[in-house]
Design a protein around this motif. Structure first.
Motif, PDB file in Angstrom:
ATOM      1  N   THR A 104       0.836  -1.204   0.000  1.00  0.00           N
ATOM      2  CA  THR A 104       0.000   0.000   0.000  1.00  0.00           C
ATOM      3  C   THR A 104       0.872   1.255   0.000  1.00  0.00           C
ATOM      4  O   THR A 104       2.047   1.208   0.369  1.00  0.00           O
ATOM      5  CB  THR A 104      -0.919   0.045   1.235  1.00  0.00           C
ATOM      6  N   SER A 105       0.286   2.373  -0.380  1.00  0.00           N
ATOM      7  CA  SER A 105       1.006   3.651  -0.374  1.00  0.00           C
ATOM      8  C   SER A 105       1.174   4.153   1.051  1.00  0.00           C
ATOM      9  O   SER A 105       0.241   4.085   1.859  1.00  0.00           O
ATOM     10  CB  SER A 105       0.241   4.684  -1.199  1.00  0.00           C
ATOM     11  N   GLN A 106       2.362   4.688   1.347  1.00  0.00           N
ATOM     12  CA  GLN A 106       2.672   5.195   2.678  1.00  0.00           C
ATOM     13  C   GLN A 106       3.385   6.542   2.562  1.00  0.00           C
ATOM     14  O   GLN A 106       3.815   6.948   1.474  1.00  0.00           O
ATOM     15  CB  GLN A 106       3.553   4.204   3.441  1.00  0.00           C
ATOM     16  N   ILE A 107       3.534   7.233   3.688  1.00  0.00           N
ATOM     17  CA  ILE A 107       4.196   8.536   3.718  1.00  0.00           C
ATOM     18  C   ILE A 107       5.711   8.347   3.765  1.00  0.00           C
ATOM     19  O   ILE A 107       6.225   7.555   4.555  1.00  0.00           O
ATOM     20  CB  ILE A 107       3.738   9.362   4.932  1.00  0.00           C
ATOM     21  N   HIS A 108       6.401   9.086   2.904  1.00  0.00           N
ATOM     22  CA  HIS A 108       7.859   9.050   2.846  1.00  0.00           C
ATOM     23  C   HIS A 108       8.407  10.475   2.920  1.00  0.00           C
ATOM     24  O   HIS A 108       7.736  11.432   2.534  1.00  0.00           O
ATOM     25  CB  HIS A 108       8.340   8.409   1.542  1.00  0.00           C
ATOM     26  N   LEU A 109       9.651  10.580   3.378  1.00  0.00           N
ATOM     27  CA  LEU A 109      10.377  11.848   3.417  1.00  0.00           C
ATOM     28  C   LEU A 109      11.434  11.837   2.324  1.00  0.00           C
ATOM     29  O   LEU A 109      12.170  10.858   2.161  1.00  0.00           O
ATOM     30  CB  LEU A 109      11.046  12.024   4.786  1.00  0.00           C
ATOM     31  N   VAL A 110      11.503  12.932   1.548  1.00  0.00           N
ATOM     32  CA  VAL A 110      12.550  13.106   0.541  1.00  0.00           C
ATOM     33  C   VAL A 110      13.269  14.416   0.859  1.00  0.00           C
ATOM     34  O   VAL A 110      12.642  15.479   0.910  1.00  0.00           O
ATOM     35  CB  VAL A 110      11.978  13.142  -0.889  1.00  0.00           C
ATOM     36  N   LYS A 111      14.583  14.346   1.061  1.00  0.00           N
ATOM     37  CA  LYS A 111      15.332  15.504   1.547  1.00  0.00           C
ATOM     38  C   LYS A 111      15.988  16.329   0.445  1.00  0.00           C
ATOM     39  O   LYS A 111      16.503  17.411   0.734  1.00  0.00           O
ATOM     40  CB  LYS A 111      16.397  15.042   2.550  1.00  0.00           C
ATOM     41  N   SER A 112      15.981  15.819  -0.776  1.00  0.00           N
ATOM     42  CA  SER A 112      16.619  16.561  -1.868  1.00  0.00           C
ATOM     43  C   SER A 112      16.144  15.983  -3.189  1.00  0.00           C
ATOM     44  O   SER A 112      15.645  14.847  -3.234  1.00  0.00           O
ATOM     45  CB  SER A 112      18.142  16.468  -1.771  1.00  0.00           C
ATOM     46  N   PRO A 113      16.280  16.724  -4.288  1.00  0.00           N
ATOM     47  CA  PRO A 113      15.906  16.172  -5.591  1.00  0.00           C
ATOM     48  C   PRO A 113      16.661  14.880  -5.867  1.00  0.00           C
ATOM     49  O   PRO A 113      17.884  14.814  -5.724  1.00  0.00           O
ATOM     50  CB  PRO A 113      16.312  17.276  -6.574  1.00  0.00           C
ATOM     51  N   GLY A 114      15.926  13.843  -6.226  1.00  0.00           N
ATOM     52  CA  GLY A 114      16.544  12.553  -6.492  1.00  0.00           C
ATOM     53  C   GLY A 114      16.990  11.805  -5.257  1.00  0.00           C
ATOM     54  O   GLY A 114      17.616  10.747  -5.362  1.00  0.00           O
ATOM     55  N   GLY A 115      16.672  12.332  -4.078  1.00  0.00           N
ATOM     56  CA  GLY A 115      17.112  11.710  -2.833  1.00  0.00           C
ATOM     57  C   GLY A 115      16.333  10.452  -2.501  1.00  0.00           C
ATOM     58  O   GLY A 115      15.324  10.127  -3.132  1.00  0.00           O
ATOM     59  N   ALA A 116      16.814   9.756  -1.475  1.00  0.00           N
ATOM     60  CA  ALA A 116      16.164   8.521  -1.038  1.00  0.00           C
ATOM     61  C   ALA A 116      14.757   8.811  -0.540  1.00  0.00           C
ATOM     62  O   ALA A 116      14.497   9.868   0.050  1.00  0.00           O
ATOM     63  CB  ALA A 116      16.990   7.866   0.064  1.00  0.00           C
ATOM     64  N   ARG A 117      13.868   7.869  -0.769  1.00  0.00           N
ATOM     65  CA  ARG A 117      12.507   7.965  -0.239  1.00  0.00           C
ATOM     66  C   ARG A 117      12.481   7.222   1.099  1.00  0.00           C
ATOM     67  O   ARG A 117      12.496   5.994   1.127  1.00  0.00           O
ATOM     68  CB  ARG A 117      11.515   7.370  -1.239  1.00  0.00           C
ATOM     69  N   ILE A 118      12.464   7.968   2.172  1.00  0.00           N
ATOM     70  CA  ILE A 118      12.568   7.401   3.520  1.00  0.00           C
ATOM     71  C   ILE A 118      11.166   7.145   4.047  1.00  0.00           C
ATOM     72  O   ILE A 118      10.403   8.072   4.318  1.00  0.00           O
ATOM     73  CB  ILE A 118      13.327   8.360   4.457  1.00  0.00           C
ATOM     74  N   GLN A 119      10.814   5.860   4.212  1.00  0.00           N
ATOM     75  CA  GLN A 119       9.458   5.522   4.622  1.00  0.00           C
ATOM     76  C   GLN A 119       9.247   5.833   6.099  1.00  0.00           C
ATOM     77  O   GLN A 119      10.060   5.488   6.955  1.00  0.00           O
ATOM     78  CB  GLN A 119       9.174   4.043   4.353  1.00  0.00           C
ATOM     79  N   LEU A 120       8.112   6.496   6.396  1.00  0.00           N
ATOM     80  CA  LEU A 120       7.804   6.916   7.762  1.00  0.00           C
ATOM     81  C   LEU A 120       6.607   6.189   8.350  1.00  0.00           C
ATOM     82  O   LEU A 120       6.523   6.020   9.563  1.00  0.00           O
ATOM     83  CB  LEU A 120       7.546   8.432   7.797  1.00  0.00           C
ATOM     84  N   THR A 121       5.641   5.798   7.519  1.00  0.00           N
ATOM     85  CA  THR A 121       4.479   5.064   8.022  1.00  0.00           C
ATOM     86  C   THR A 121       4.481   3.666   7.440  1.00  0.00           C
ATOM     87  O   THR A 121       4.911   3.448   6.305  1.00  0.00           O
ATOM     88  CB  THR A 121       3.161   5.778   7.672  1.00  0.00           C
ATOM     89  N   PHE A 122       3.966   2.715   8.221  1.00  0.00           N
ATOM     90  CA  PHE A 122       3.954   1.305   7.834  1.00  0.00           C
ATOM     91  C   PHE A 122       2.622   0.693   8.273  1.00  0.00           C
ATOM     92  O   PHE A 122       2.497   0.197   9.390  1.00  0.00           O
ATOM     93  CB  PHE A 122       5.120   0.545   8.479  1.00  0.00           C
ATOM     94  N   PHE A 123       1.640   0.746   7.396  1.00  0.00           N
ATOM     95  CA  PHE A 123       0.314   0.229   7.724  1.00  0.00           C
ATOM     96  C   PHE A 123      -0.143  -0.759   6.662  1.00  0.00           C
ATOM     97  O   PHE A 123       0.348  -0.757   5.533  1.00  0.00           O
ATOM     98  CB  PHE A 123      -0.710   1.375   7.806  1.00  0.00           C
ATOM     99  N   LYS A 124      -1.123  -1.580   7.009  1.00  0.00           N
ATOM    100  CA  LYS A 124      -1.732  -2.472   6.029  1.00  0.00           C
ATOM    101  C   LYS A 124      -2.568  -1.697   5.023  1.00  0.00           C
ATOM    102  O   LYS A 124      -2.739  -2.127   3.888  1.00  0.00           O
ATOM    103  CB  LYS A 124      -2.594  -3.523   6.731  1.00  0.00           C
ATOM    104  N   ASP A 125      -3.121  -0.555   5.467  1.00  0.00           N
ATOM    105  CA  ASP A 125      -3.919   0.302   4.599  1.00  0.00           C
ATOM    106  C   ASP A 125      -3.124   1.542   4.217  1.00  0.00           C
ATOM    107  O   ASP A 125      -2.191   1.946   4.922  1.00  0.00           O
ATOM    108  CB  ASP A 125      -5.217   0.712   5.307  1.00  0.00           C
ATOM    109  N   SER A 126      -3.509   2.157   3.114  1.00  0.00           N
ATOM    110  CA  SER A 126      -2.784   3.322   2.617  1.00  0.00           C
ATOM    111  C   SER A 126      -2.869   4.494   3.591  1.00  0.00           C
ATOM    112  O   SER A 126      -3.899   4.720   4.229  1.00  0.00           O
ATOM    113  CB  SER A 126      -3.361   3.748   1.265  1.00  0.00           C
ATOM    114  N   ALA A 127      -1.778   5.236   3.682  1.00  0.00           N
ATOM    115  CA  ALA A 127      -1.726   6.479   4.456  1.00  0.00           C
ATOM    116  C   ALA A 127      -1.448   7.619   3.492  1.00  0.00           C
ATOM    117  O   ALA A 127      -0.647   7.485   2.566  1.00  0.00           O
ATOM    118  CB  ALA A 127      -0.641   6.410   5.524  1.00  0.00           C
TER     119      ALA A 127
END
Length: 647
Positions: free
Chosen positions: A78-101
């Motif tokens: 499912t889709s979750q919230i991620h943090l990106v700190k710069s263009p082309g940067g890593a997508r750092i996952q912040l939420t981990f649920f069975k349903d989309s956040a």
């Protein structure tokens, strides 16, 4: 060490919702109800799988001070919230649920936490949560039961206003809380109806801009006192023709608001409303397309807005002081689906997709014109530059109006007359546009099928008169638009009029059932995804908060004449005419089109002796959101197509 590795592998395999049996078939997991669907060969699933690995990355919010952002993307199911700190940067996952956040927004002054929304099993009873960066802790902010939507921050960052149905499940009220203190949650204004929404706080935080939606053609704007909840109407009522107000924002000085509206126009225009006089000043009178949405820079000097020009998005920049357009850079041809300014007033974040590129997030520096790509979503290793680009095609319908659609042609390796999938959008106030086609690319590229996505009457993007052409007693006109398309297909030497499948989701699912009912001799098969089978039972059973909004579109089933009409045209009540193979897909928790709409059409059509496949996911709502459920749906769809369209 070997034993540990084996255990990890077994646990991973057991977690899959698509189960591979010993006899080399893919079987539905316990959360899926599959009836009438033959066994799916593993070899076929493996052939398809690369077309299930497309990802996208949706801009959620800029950090209030740092040049970084929150996005929504999927790496697992499912889709979750991620943090990106710069263009082309890593997508750092912040939420981990069975349903989309999703719908994440930073606390707007410090950015030390963000608020996001999540439902459960597709029920759309969204709850609001707070994510704290310091600890990673997640705190429930709302009641845990009702539907809680929207959200606007005060400029001071101490209040978050949103909409909720918790009072009675039918009406949408305005609530406000300080997310740092969940106990502060309170109802600010008790309202009547299901179409209310908060736009934003005024610059001094004393008032809020609130919208009241009545239908796809009618809405109103109100000023609401941010302390008492008292409201004052901004836009006029009872002036004759109904008016729609779309996006809305306060000007920097708080003396007026910028809006999109079709007042005095066939299309949505950008306008300024003086709050003292209520006078409308139209800022884009020369543009003969819909202004879809806009974003005002934090300093109030520049408006970025998007026009929908024959389905393609065009970016414009507007100087609010001189009230004239600025030169805007030309972006790649596609559809823009997100637009947000950073507080530095020069970085404009946007989301862009096209037929050959998944939805990804970019930023535009309006000072230099530099475009930077923040995300590059995976495409299953497939070179998407080989995907079909749509051609706009047009045909004349029963009342001499011209109807248009998008035409996706298979590659040259497929010769002769090609079979056709007619894919009808939902809404019904939607519009088929040159979005990334995802799994449809498999049908075109690998099966050699032409896909046509029509914009029948009732679609947006072609003026407000066109949107109204299918309302109430005019419903059958949209069915006849598809009949005219079937006629047009016969005239094409490259298309096989004897091999046509019709499909669609939501209202497109209803249209699929209608075509299967009234034109069965002109199609091979039909695939209905979460479509109403009878508007009377649909209106009686859809979620209470949305019932009146839908009655404006489809007609009020409580009126005897309308009820008789809706029953007369209902596919359910004409199901004896559905004699071509039918595949019905439904989410068990769908709050929009209830499960009963699919159950009753499946049960009735089976009495004809017609082949009916049925797939229902107990953990889904209005369409399948979880990847592994979607994968099984695609496998079954391909099997259905091979069985009934291509043979």
């Amino acid at each position: 060490m070997k034993r540990v590795t084996e255990v990890i592998f077994l646990l991973f395999a057991a977690s899959l919702t698509v189960v591979v049996a010993q006899n080399d078939v893919v079987s539905p997991a316990d959360n899926l109800v599959a009836e009438g669907i033959p066994r799916i060969p593993v070899a076929m699933a493996e052939e398809i799988n690369r077309y299930t690995e497309f990802r996208s990355a949706i801009l959620a919010n800029w950090h209030p001070s740092r040049r970084e952002m929150l996005i929504s993307t999927r790496f697992a199911d499912t889709s979750q919230i991620h943090l990106v700190k710069s263009p082309g940067g890593a997508r750092i996952q912040l939420t981990f649920f069975k349903d989309s956040a999703g719908s994440a927004s930073y606390q707007p002054t410090r950015g030390d936490y963000f608020v996001f929304s999540k439902g459960s099993g597709g029920n759309e009873s969204y709850q609001k949560y707070r994510y704290d960066f310091a600890t990673g802790a997640i705190t429930l902010l709302t009641d845990g039961k009702a539907r809680n939507t929207g959200g606007a921050w005060s400029n001071a960052g101490d209040r978050h206003a949103y909409e909720s149905t918790r009072r009675n499940g039918e009406d949408v009220d305005i609530w406000v809380l300080n997310p740092a203190d969940p106990k502060s949650d309170r109802m600010l204004a008790q309202l009547k109806g299901g179409g209310w929404g908060v736009y934003e706080f005024s610059p001094d935080d004393r008032q809020m801009l609130v919208g009241e939606g009545i239908s796809a053609n009618e809405s109103y704007l109100w000023l609401m006192d941010a302390v008492t909840g008292n409201k004052t109407l901004i836009t006029p009522q009872g002036e004759g023709e109904k008016v729609l107000y779309g996006a809305a924002q306060f000007s920097k000085d708080g003396k007026g608001i910028y809006v999109t509206t079709d007042r005095d126009s066939e299309f949505q225009r950008l306008a300024y409303i003086d709050l003292a006089t209520k006078r409308h000043t139209y800022l884009t009178p020369s543009i003969k397309w819909d202004v879809e949405f806009f974003a005002l820079s934090w300093d109030g000097k520049t408006i970025a807005f998007i026009t929908n020009e024959d389905g393609l998005s065009v970016l414009h920049l507007f100087d609010t002081a001189r009230r004239q357009e600025l030169t805007a850079p030309k972006l790649p041809a596609g559809v823009i689906g997100a637009l947000e300014w950073h507080k530095n007033n020069r970085d404009l974040g946007l989301g862009l997709e096209s037929a050959r590129a998944t939805f990804d997030t970019y930023s535009l520096d309006i000072k230099t014109g530099k475009i930077e790509r923040w995300t590059e979503s995976e495409t299953g290793g497939i070179n998407t530059q080989n995907f079909s680009l749509p051609e706009v095609v047009r045909w004349k319908t029963f009342d001499e109006k011209m109807i248009s659609g998008l035409y996706y042609k298979p590659p040259a390796k497929f010769s002769g007359k090609r079979p056709v999938i007619i894919d009808i959008h939902g809404g019904p106030e939607g519009q088929s546009r040159p979005w990334f086609q995802g799994e449809n690319n498999y049908f075109v590229n690998e099966l050699g099928i032409t896909v046509i996505q029509p914009n029948v009457r009732g679609s947006t993007g072609f003026g407000k008169t066109f949107v109204k052409l299918d309302d109430g007693f005019l419903r059958e006109g949209s069915y006849k638009d598809i009949a005219a398309l079937l006629d047009w297909i016969k005239t094409r030497p490259d298309l096989d009029a004897d091999r046509i499948m019709v499909t669609g989701g939501s209202y497109g699912g209803h249209m699929t059932l209608a075509v299967a009912t009234f034109y069965p001799d002109r199609i091979r098969c039909a695939l209905d995804v979460v479509g109403p089978s009878n508007f009377v039972t649909f209106l009686e059973n859809t979620s209470a908060y949305r019932r009146d909004l839908r009655r404006v579109e489809y007609g009020d089933e409580r009126d005897p004449k309308m009820r008789e009409f809706l029953n007369r045209i209902a596919p359910l009540n004409n199901a004896a005419k559905i004699v071509k193979p039918l595949f019905v897909v439904q989410g068990g928790n769908d709050p929009r089109v209830p499960l009963t709409e699919s159950q009753q059409i499946v049960r009735t059509v089976r009495k004809n002796g017609t082949p009916v496949w049925y797939l229902m996911a107990r953990d889904e709502g209005h369409g399948f959101a979880k990847k592994q459920n979607r994968d099984f749906q695609l496998y079954a769809t391909v099997l259905f197509i091979r069985e009934y369209l291509l043979n």
